[in-house]
Each structure stands twice: as C-alpha cells, then as structure tokens.
Design a protein around this motif. Structure first.
Motif, PDB file in Angstrom:
ATOM      1  N   LEU A 126      20.284  43.549  41.340  1.00 52.32           N
ATOM      2  CA  LEU A 126      19.985  42.684  40.199  1.00 52.32           C
ATOM      3  C   LEU A 126      18.765  43.188  39.434  1.00 52.32           C
ATOM      4  O   LEU A 126      18.760  43.242  38.205  1.00 52.32           O
ATOM      5  CB  LEU A 126      19.752  41.241  40.678  1.00 52.32           C
ATOM      6  N   GLU A 127      17.718  43.564  40.175  1.00 55.47           N
ATOM      7  CA  GLU A 127      16.478  43.977  39.536  1.00 55.47           C
ATOM      8  C   GLU A 127      16.555  45.372  38.928  1.00 55.47           C
ATOM      9  O   GLU A 127      15.929  45.633  37.901  1.00 55.47           O
ATOM     10  CB  GLU A 127      15.331  43.935  40.544  1.00 55.47           C
ATOM     11  N   THR A 128      17.303  46.265  39.568  1.00 57.53           N
ATOM     12  CA  THR A 128      17.301  47.656  39.129  1.00 57.53           C
ATOM     13  C   THR A 128      18.483  48.046  38.251  1.00 57.53           C
ATOM     14  O   THR A 128      18.423  49.071  37.570  1.00 57.53           O
ATOM     15  CB  THR A 128      17.275  48.606  40.346  1.00 57.53           C
ATOM     16  N   ILE A 129      19.554  47.257  38.274  1.00 57.78           N
ATOM     17  CA  ILE A 129      20.726  47.602  37.470  1.00 57.78           C
ATOM     18  C   ILE A 129      21.058  46.513  36.447  1.00 57.78           C
ATOM     19  O   ILE A 129      21.074  46.766  35.233  1.00 57.78           O
ATOM     20  CB  ILE A 129      21.958  47.861  38.374  1.00 57.78           C
ATOM     21  N   LEU A 130      21.297  45.289  36.942  1.00 56.86           N
ATOM     22  CA  LEU A 130      21.758  44.228  36.059  1.00 56.86           C
ATOM     23  C   LEU A 130      20.699  43.810  35.043  1.00 56.86           C
ATOM     24  O   LEU A 130      20.961  43.784  33.827  1.00 56.86           O
ATOM     25  CB  LEU A 130      22.199  43.022  36.890  1.00 56.86           C
ATOM     26  N   PHE A 131      19.496  43.475  35.504  1.00 53.66           N
ATOM     27  CA  PHE A 131      18.457  42.987  34.599  1.00 53.66           C
ATOM     28  C   PHE A 131      18.080  44.010  33.514  1.00 53.66           C
ATOM     29  O   PHE A 131      17.968  43.634  32.341  1.00 53.66           O
ATOM     30  CB  PHE A 131      17.222  42.565  35.391  1.00 53.66           C
ATOM     31  N   PRO A 132      17.861  45.290  33.870  1.00 56.93           N
ATOM     32  CA  PRO A 132      17.558  46.260  32.805  1.00 56.93           C
ATOM     33  C   PRO A 132      18.664  46.375  31.760  1.00 56.93           C
ATOM     34  O   PRO A 132      18.391  46.480  30.560  1.00 56.93           O
ATOM     35  CB  PRO A 132      17.380  47.580  33.571  1.00 56.93           C
ATOM     36  N   ILE A 133      19.928  46.345  32.228  1.00 61.42           N
ATOM     37  CA  ILE A 133      21.040  46.449  31.282  1.00 61.42           C
ATOM     38  C   ILE A 133      21.104  45.223  30.378  1.00 61.42           C
ATOM     39  O   ILE A 133      21.313  45.337  29.160  1.00 61.42           O
ATOM     40  CB  ILE A 133      22.373  46.626  32.047  1.00 61.42           C
ATOM     41  N   VAL A 134      20.902  44.028  30.972  1.00 61.22           N
ATOM     42  CA  VAL A 134      20.919  42.797  30.180  1.00 61.22           C
ATOM     43  C   VAL A 134      19.776  42.793  29.171  1.00 61.22           C
ATOM     44  O   VAL A 134      19.964  42.456  27.992  1.00 61.22           O
ATOM     45  CB  VAL A 134      20.829  41.560  31.106  1.00 61.22           C
ATOM     46  N   ILE A 135      18.573  43.161  29.620  1.00 62.76           N
ATOM     47  CA  ILE A 135      17.406  43.194  28.726  1.00 62.76           C
ATOM     48  C   ILE A 135      17.649  44.164  27.572  1.00 62.76           C
ATOM     49  O   ILE A 135      17.408  43.840  26.408  1.00 62.76           O
ATOM     50  CB  ILE A 135      16.141  43.582  29.505  1.00 62.76           C
ATOM     51  N   TYR A 136      18.124  45.354  27.910  1.00 65.39           N
ATOM     52  CA  TYR A 136      18.370  46.348  26.867  1.00 65.39           C
ATOM     53  C   TYR A 136      19.425  45.853  25.878  1.00 65.39           C
ATOM     54  O   TYR A 136      19.244  45.966  24.660  1.00 65.39           O
ATOM     55  CB  TYR A 136      18.821  47.667  27.495  1.00 65.39           C
ATOM     56  N   SER A 137      20.520  45.301  26.411  1.00 64.42           N
ATOM     57  CA  SER A 137      21.612  44.850  25.532  1.00 64.42           C
ATOM     58  C   SER A 137      21.174  43.712  24.618  1.00 64.42           C
ATOM     59  O   SER A 137      21.456  43.724  23.409  1.00 64.42           O
ATOM     60  CB  SER A 137      22.802  44.405  26.394  1.00 64.42           C
ATOM     61  N   LEU A 138      20.450  42.729  25.173  1.00 61.02           N
ATOM     62  CA  LEU A 138      20.005  41.597  24.365  1.00 61.02           C
ATOM     63  C   LEU A 138      19.045  42.043  23.262  1.00 61.02           C
ATOM     64  O   LEU A 138      19.164  41.623  22.100  1.00 61.02           O
ATOM     65  CB  LEU A 138      19.329  40.549  25.253  1.00 61.02           C
ATOM     66  N   GLU A 153       8.897  49.739  46.454  1.00 62.64           N
ATOM     67  CA  GLU A 153       9.739  50.896  46.189  1.00 62.64           C
ATOM     68  C   GLU A 153       9.989  50.975  44.690  1.00 62.64           C
ATOM     69  O   GLU A 153       9.997  49.975  43.991  1.00 62.64           O
ATOM     70  CB  GLU A 153      11.078  50.792  46.937  1.00 62.64           C
ATOM     71  N   ASN A 154      10.204  52.188  44.205  1.00 65.53           N
ATOM     72  CA  ASN A 154      10.380  52.375  42.768  1.00 65.53           C
ATOM     73  C   ASN A 154      11.791  52.815  42.411  1.00 65.53           C
ATOM     74  O   ASN A 154      12.000  53.624  41.521  1.00 65.53           O
ATOM     75  CB  ASN A 154       9.373  53.395  42.224  1.00 65.53           C
ATOM     76  N   SER A 155      12.792  52.268  43.120  1.00 63.68           N
ATOM     77  CA  SER A 155      14.174  52.645  42.843  1.00 63.68           C
ATOM     78  C   SER A 155      14.612  52.215  41.454  1.00 63.68           C
ATOM     79  O   SER A 155      15.578  52.742  40.908  1.00 63.68           O
ATOM     80  CB  SER A 155      15.111  52.034  43.892  1.00 63.68           C
ATOM     81  N   SER A 156      13.915  51.230  40.860  1.00 56.65           N
ATOM     82  CA  SER A 156      14.279  50.770  39.523  1.00 56.65           C
ATOM     83  C   SER A 156      14.030  51.834  38.468  1.00 56.65           C
ATOM     84  O   SER A 156      14.659  51.827  37.415  1.00 56.65           O
ATOM     85  CB  SER A 156      13.489  49.504  39.165  1.00 56.65           C
ATOM     86  N   ILE A 157      13.101  52.749  38.739  1.00 55.20           N
ATOM     87  CA  ILE A 157      12.719  53.728  37.743  1.00 55.20           C
ATOM     88  C   ILE A 157      13.894  54.595  37.324  1.00 55.20           C
ATOM     89  O   ILE A 157      14.039  54.937  36.147  1.00 55.20           O
ATOM     90  CB  ILE A 157      11.581  54.625  38.274  1.00 55.20           C
ATOM     91  N   SER A 158      14.764  54.964  38.265  1.00 56.36           N
ATOM     92  CA  SER A 158      15.888  55.838  37.935  1.00 56.36           C
ATOM     93  C   SER A 158      16.817  55.195  36.917  1.00 56.36           C
ATOM     94  O   SER A 158      17.223  55.828  35.932  1.00 56.36           O
ATOM     95  CB  SER A 158      16.666  56.211  39.202  1.00 56.36           C
ATOM     96  N   VAL A 159      17.170  53.921  37.136  1.00 52.64           N
ATOM     97  CA  VAL A 159      18.055  53.218  36.201  1.00 52.64           C
ATOM     98  C   VAL A 159      17.368  53.017  34.865  1.00 52.64           C
ATOM     99  O   VAL A 159      17.976  53.193  33.803  1.00 52.64           O
ATOM    100  CB  VAL A 159      18.499  51.869  36.789  1.00 52.64           C
ATOM    101  N   VAL A 160      16.084  52.660  34.903  1.00 49.63           N
ATOM    102  CA  VAL A 160      15.328  52.470  33.665  1.00 49.63           C
ATOM    103  C   VAL A 160      15.262  53.778  32.873  1.00 49.63           C
ATOM    104  O   VAL A 160      15.394  53.788  31.650  1.00 49.63           O
ATOM    105  CB  VAL A 160      13.913  51.933  33.963  1.00 49.63           C
TER     106      VAL A 160
END
Length: 203
Positions: free
Chosen positions: A19-31, A58-65
C-alpha cells in the motif's frame, strides 16, 4: 498461477508495504496529474517518497517512487513539446519512456545487488527472510534472474513498440494496452512462481 501463488501475491498486494510503496504513490501521482498537471504530480510524488523514506526503516518505496518520477518527468516534458525519436502519439511516447525507465532503474538496482523485486518481496513478505535458503548464493541468484527477465522483457517491449510505430501499425492502441497491465501482471506472476520453483528444484 496456482492457488498458492495467488494467495502469496494477494497477501503482498494487500500488505502495508504494498500500500505504501505501490498503491499510494500511484494514487497520489494520478490524482495530482489529473487535477493539477504533470509538474505537480512529479513534485507531490517526490515529496511523498522522501517522507516515507524518512519514516520507514527500509527504503523499498524509493524504487517505485523513482519509476513514477522518471515516467512523470517524461510525461511533463512531452506536454511541453519534447518529442524524441519523432514520436508524436502520447500513448506510444509514454509506453516507450516507461520501458526506458524500467530498464534503467531495474539495471541500477541489480548492479548494486539489490534487485527491486527482491526488495519489494521481502518488505511485503518478511517470512522470506526466515527461509533456510535466505542469504545464500542461490537465493540471491534467483532474484537476479527475476530482475534480468524483467529487463529483457522490457527491452523487447521497447523495441516492439518502436518498430511497430515506425512501420505505421494501425493497431498501436491495442499493442500499447497489451504491454501495459497484461504485460505487467504476467511479469508479476512470473516473479511469484519462479523463485519458489527454483528453490524447490535446486535445494
């Protein structure tokens, strides 16, 4: 994909990490993209990525961002008239630039010995770190194999879209769609099934 693989994938996709690393960034970007434009979408996603990286251990979110930022940056450039390779169709341009972004980011993470798929999988399914095989040469090699498949498949996608566009293929919309969700879901399914198969076979 069998029932076991589906359950593993479903657990990951509904996990806090996903949710934090894939869904939320995509939703934020799209909105932000549809409400304020590509520029604000890039800024907002970058700000979110920095906040998550500071809060999480951990910084796994960075890759998706990073994937979103590069894709968003290309999209913003296209909206300002940047059309390299003579690509004038937005959907084709986005397909090509997303492929380039994936190739570069996945390659860099593989070079530094942190394949993106492994980082995301271990964050979403911590039980992977408790496997007897965790940390072994085979464990690491399998994740590099998965990453390499993503890179090779994306290079094929890039070349296929470019060649078909240059040849004036009439069904470019269908081709672009084929290389979006169906292509990504197929690679995700492979990323779930392949490690389990390799570990069971070689251990």
């Amino acid at each position: 994909m069998n029932e076991s693989n589906q359950s593993h994938l479903l657990r990951y996709l509904t996990s806090r990490n996903a949710l934090e690393t894939i869904l939320f960034p995509i939703v934020i970007y799209s909105l932000l993209f549809w409400s304020l434009g590509a520029g604000w979408a890039v800024i907002g996603t970058a700000a979110y990525g920095v906040c998550v990286a500071l809060i999480r251990e951990e910084n796994s979110s960075i890759s998706v961002v990073l994937l979103l930022l590069f894709s968003g940056g290309f999209h913003y450039a296209f909206s300002k008239g940047f059309t390299p390779l003579g690509i004038s169709e937005e959907s084709v341009f986005l397909s090509v630039t997303s492929a380039l972004t994936t190739i570069v980011v996945f390659s860099v993470y593989s070079i530094i010995n942190r394949p993106i798929i492994r980082v995301l999988a271990e964050s979403g399914m911590p039980q992977l770190k408790s496997l007897p095989i965790h940390g072994t040469r085979l464990y690491n090699r399998v994740w590099h194999e998965v990453s390499l498949v993503w890179i090779i498949a994306t290079i094929f996608k890039l070349l296929a879209v470019l060649v078909c566009y240059k040849e004036g293929l009439n069904s470019m919309d269908f081709l672009v769609f084929l290389f979006s969700w169906p292509y990504t879901l197929a690679l995700i399914a492979f990323s779930v099934k392949w490690p389990k198969k390799r570990w069971q076979h070689d251990v």
